[in-house]
Motif scaffolding. Structure first.
Motif, PDB file in Angstrom:
ATOM      1  N   ASN A  34       4.077  15.007  16.705  1.00 56.34           N
ATOM      2  CA  ASN A  34       4.435  15.922  15.881  1.00 56.34           C
ATOM      3  C   ASN A  34       5.987  16.566  16.120  1.00 56.34           C
ATOM      4  N   GLY A  35       6.634  15.695  16.973  1.00 57.71           N
ATOM      5  CA  GLY A  35       8.026  16.268  17.366  1.00 57.71           C
ATOM      6  C   GLY A  35       9.039  15.902  16.310  1.00 57.71           C
ATOM      7  N   GLY A  36       8.778  15.019  15.225  1.00 58.23           N
ATOM      8  CA  GLY A  36       9.818  14.559  14.259  1.00 58.23           C
ATOM      9  C   GLY A  36       9.927  13.034  14.147  1.00 58.23           C
ATOM     10  N   PHE A  37      10.241  12.553  13.071  1.00 61.71           N
ATOM     11  CA  PHE A  37      10.077  11.142  12.635  1.00 61.71           C
ATOM     12  C   PHE A  37      11.376  10.882  11.919  1.00 61.71           C
ATOM     13  N   GLY A  38      11.841   9.603  12.044  1.00 61.60           N
ATOM     14  CA  GLY A  38      12.833   8.996  11.300  1.00 61.60           C
ATOM     15  C   GLY A  38      14.375   9.675  11.755  1.00 61.60           C
ATOM     16  N   PRO A  39      15.236   9.527  10.588  1.00 58.85           N
ATOM     17  CA  PRO A  39      16.527  10.082  10.482  1.00 58.85           C
ATOM     18  C   PRO A  39      16.477  11.663  10.905  1.00 58.85           C
ATOM     19  N   GLY A  40      17.361  11.948  11.668  1.00 61.23           N
ATOM     20  CA  GLY A  40      17.450  13.442  12.221  1.00 61.23           C
ATOM     21  C   GLY A  40      16.807  13.786  13.411  1.00 61.23           C
ATOM     22  N   HIS A  41      16.021  12.665  13.789  1.00 61.80           N
ATOM     23  CA  HIS A  41      15.356  12.987  15.207  1.00 61.80           C
ATOM     24  C   HIS A  41      15.535  11.797  16.018  1.00 61.80           C
ATOM     25  N   VAL A  42      16.696  11.770  16.617  1.00 65.16           N
ATOM     26  CA  VAL A  42      16.951  10.682  17.737  1.00 65.16           C
ATOM     27  C   VAL A  42      17.118  11.313  18.755  1.00 65.16           C
ATOM     28  N   TRP A  43      16.083  10.588  19.755  1.00 65.15           N
ATOM     29  CA  TRP A  43      15.766  11.249  21.171  1.00 65.15           C
ATOM     30  C   TRP A  43      16.438  10.288  22.331  1.00 65.15           C
ATOM     31  N   GLY A  89       0.768  -1.264  -0.090  1.00 61.03           N
ATOM     32  CA  GLY A  89      -0.128   0.121   0.123  1.00 61.03           C
ATOM     33  C   GLY A  89       0.835   1.164  -0.098  1.00 61.03           C
ATOM     34  N   ALA A  90       0.193   2.111   0.117  1.00 63.82           N
ATOM     35  CA  ALA A  90       1.008   3.514   0.101  1.00 63.82           C
ATOM     36  C   ALA A  90       1.652   3.852   1.281  1.00 63.82           C
ATOM     37  N   PRO A  91       2.729   4.419   0.987  1.00 57.75           N
ATOM     38  CA  PRO A  91       3.530   4.795   2.250  1.00 57.75           C
ATOM     39  C   PRO A  91       3.141   5.797   3.142  1.00 57.75           C
ATOM     40  N   GLY A  92       3.301   5.560   4.522  1.00 61.02           N
ATOM     41  CA  GLY A  92       2.632   6.328   5.484  1.00 61.02           C
ATOM     42  C   GLY A  92       3.458   7.714   5.165  1.00 61.02           C
ATOM     43  N   ALA A  93       2.538   8.962   5.683  1.00 57.49           N
ATOM     44  CA  ALA A  93       2.801  10.481   5.295  1.00 57.49           C
ATOM     45  C   ALA A  93       4.217  10.672   6.101  1.00 57.49           C
ATOM     46  N   PRO A 104      19.257   5.853  22.759  1.00 48.83           N
ATOM     47  CA  PRO A 104      18.703   6.719  21.663  1.00 48.83           C
ATOM     48  C   PRO A 104      17.644   6.000  21.028  1.00 48.83           C
ATOM     49  N   ILE A 105      16.302   6.944  20.776  1.00 49.60           N
ATOM     50  CA  ILE A 105      15.160   6.307  20.307  1.00 49.60           C
ATOM     51  C   ILE A 105      14.665   7.278  19.036  1.00 49.60           C
ATOM     52  N   VAL A 106      14.054   6.489  18.032  1.00 45.74           N
ATOM     53  CA  VAL A 106      13.763   7.143  16.743  1.00 45.74           C
ATOM     54  C   VAL A 106      12.429   6.376  16.739  1.00 45.74           C
ATOM     55  N   ILE A 107      11.439   7.815  16.340  1.00 45.20           N
ATOM     56  CA  ILE A 107       9.838   7.380  16.505  1.00 45.20           C
ATOM     57  C   ILE A 107       9.586   7.456  14.850  1.00 45.20           C
ATOM     58  N   TYR A 108       8.838   6.217  14.419  1.00 41.08           N
ATOM     59  CA  TYR A 108       8.510   6.096  13.073  1.00 41.08           C
ATOM     60  C   TYR A 108       6.704   5.872  13.250  1.00 41.08           C
ATOM     61  N   ASP A 109       6.066   6.435  11.944  1.00 42.76           N
ATOM     62  CA  ASP A 109       4.505   5.911  11.983  1.00 42.76           C
ATOM     63  C   ASP A 109       4.585   4.486  11.634  1.00 42.76           C
ATOM     64  N   ASP A 110       3.320   4.039  12.330  1.00 44.88           N
ATOM     65  CA  ASP A 110       2.977   2.699  11.990  1.00 44.88           C
ATOM     66  C   ASP A 110       2.058   2.958  10.666  1.00 44.88           C
ATOM     67  N   PRO A 111       2.235   2.284   9.619  1.00 51.06           N
ATOM     68  CA  PRO A 111       1.347   2.695   8.625  1.00 51.06           C
ATOM     69  C   PRO A 111      -0.144   1.568   8.344  1.00 51.06           C
ATOM     70  N   ILE A 125       5.863   3.525  16.357  1.00 50.86           N
ATOM     71  CA  ILE A 125       7.255   2.787  16.328  1.00 50.86           C
ATOM     72  C   ILE A 125       8.201   3.196  17.052  1.00 50.86           C
ATOM     73  N   ALA A 126       8.637   2.814  18.142  1.00 49.35           N
ATOM     74  CA  ALA A 126       9.823   3.275  18.690  1.00 49.35           C
ATOM     75  C   ALA A 126      10.884   2.200  18.500  1.00 49.35           C
ATOM     76  N   TYR A 127      11.842   2.790  17.861  1.00 47.93           N
ATOM     77  CA  TYR A 127      13.097   1.804  17.520  1.00 47.93           C
ATOM     78  C   TYR A 127      14.364   2.292  18.232  1.00 47.93           C
ATOM     79  N   ASN A 128      15.161   1.397  18.805  1.00 46.64           N
ATOM     80  CA  ASN A 128      16.306   1.868  19.855  1.00 46.64           C
ATOM     81  C   ASN A 128      17.687   1.480  18.621  1.00 46.64           C
ATOM     82  N   SER A 129      18.147   2.518  18.467  1.00 43.88           N
ATOM     83  CA  SER A 129      19.438   2.474  17.506  1.00 43.88           C
ATOM     84  C   SER A 129      20.505   1.841  18.092  1.00 43.88           C
ATOM     85  N   ARG A 130      20.574   1.856  19.456  1.00 44.29           N
ATOM     86  CA  ARG A 130      21.828   1.065  20.200  1.00 44.29           C
ATOM     87  C   ARG A 130      21.479  -0.434  19.799  1.00 44.29           C
ATOM     88  N   LEU A 131      20.496  -1.028  20.198  1.00 38.54           N
ATOM     89  CA  LEU A 131      20.104  -2.444  19.962  1.00 38.54           C
ATOM     90  C   LEU A 131      19.809  -3.152  18.526  1.00 38.54           C
TER      91      LEU A 131
END
Length: 211
Positions: free
Chosen positions: A136-145, A55-59, A181-188, A195-201
């Motif tokens: 609305n705080g930021g998604f994907g690369p460039g927004h590592v919390w 399907g179409a990718p998430g926004a 370090p956590i990165v947030i993505y939309d769940d399409p 989705i909360a992604y842990n870039s260390r693990l």
């Protein structure tokens, strides 16, 4: 006497290397994630998982064209072994390749999302999606919390609060809730979930935004 400074310098270097090895740098080293260049180690996926069925990718950056998959399957790659992991207390097995973690994770070489849940998984149904508003705080690369405290049922970073899906608590037992370090993505595929992604693990879980 001139040799003493050199001896002390060598000794200090050895002690530092030993301490770094014990802490593992930015890698984990247990069952769930990290410790392998193929997973984690600071890698941030360029996009979130594609919508099932192509399907179409998430926004907010899901990749187009993903192949249909079930939870426990690699999205856009080879299927993970299905069934219950040995000693896993009834949980599915997400170890798609030797050395990969037994938890939903991203292959750092290909950005394949292993274990993304199918749209018909009723555990993700919400009568009132986005009950606390949309993040609305930021998604994907460039927004590592950086995680700043809490635990699976309620954690936070940068003043935003979240909760992990209760049935996925077992996949975050090795997360450092005060530093990772956590990165947030939309769940399409699941309205109201992120989705909360842990870039260390290199592992990820489904989360809800609490405001």
């Amino acid at each position: 006497m001139r040799k003493l400074p050199a001896v002390f310098a060598i000794l200090a270097a050895c002690l530092w290397c030993n301490a770094y090895a014990q802490h593992g740098g930015e890698h984990g080293g247990n069952e769930h994630g990290g410790g392998h260049a193929e997973v984690g180690g600071g890698h941030v996926p360029a996009h979130g998982p594609a919508a099932h069925g192509g399907g179409a990718p998430g926004a907010r950056g899901a990749a187009p064209g993903g192949a249909p998959a079930e939870r426990g399957m690699a999205h856009g790659g080879a299927p993970a072994e299905r069934g219950v992991a040995p000693g896993g207390g009834g949980r599915e097995n997400f170890r798609d390749q030797p050395g990969h973690p037994n938890a939903p994770h991203v292959d750092a070489r290909t950005d394949n999302w292993v274990g993304h849940a199918a749209p018909n998984d009723q555990r993700f149904h919400l009568d009132h999606p986005f009950a606390h508003g949309r993040f609305n705080g930021g998604f994907g690369p460039g927004h590592v919390w950086r995680l700043a405290g809490g635990g699976p049922s309620r954690f936070w970073f940068n003043g935003w609060y979240w909760s992990v899906a209760p049935w996925e608590f077992g996949y975050v037992s090795d997360w450092d809730w005060g530093a990772d370090p956590i990165v947030i993505y939309d769940d399409p595929d699941h309205p109201g979930w992120y989705i909360a992604y842990n870039s260390r693990l290199g592992t990820y879980v489904e989360v809800q935004y609490l405001g």
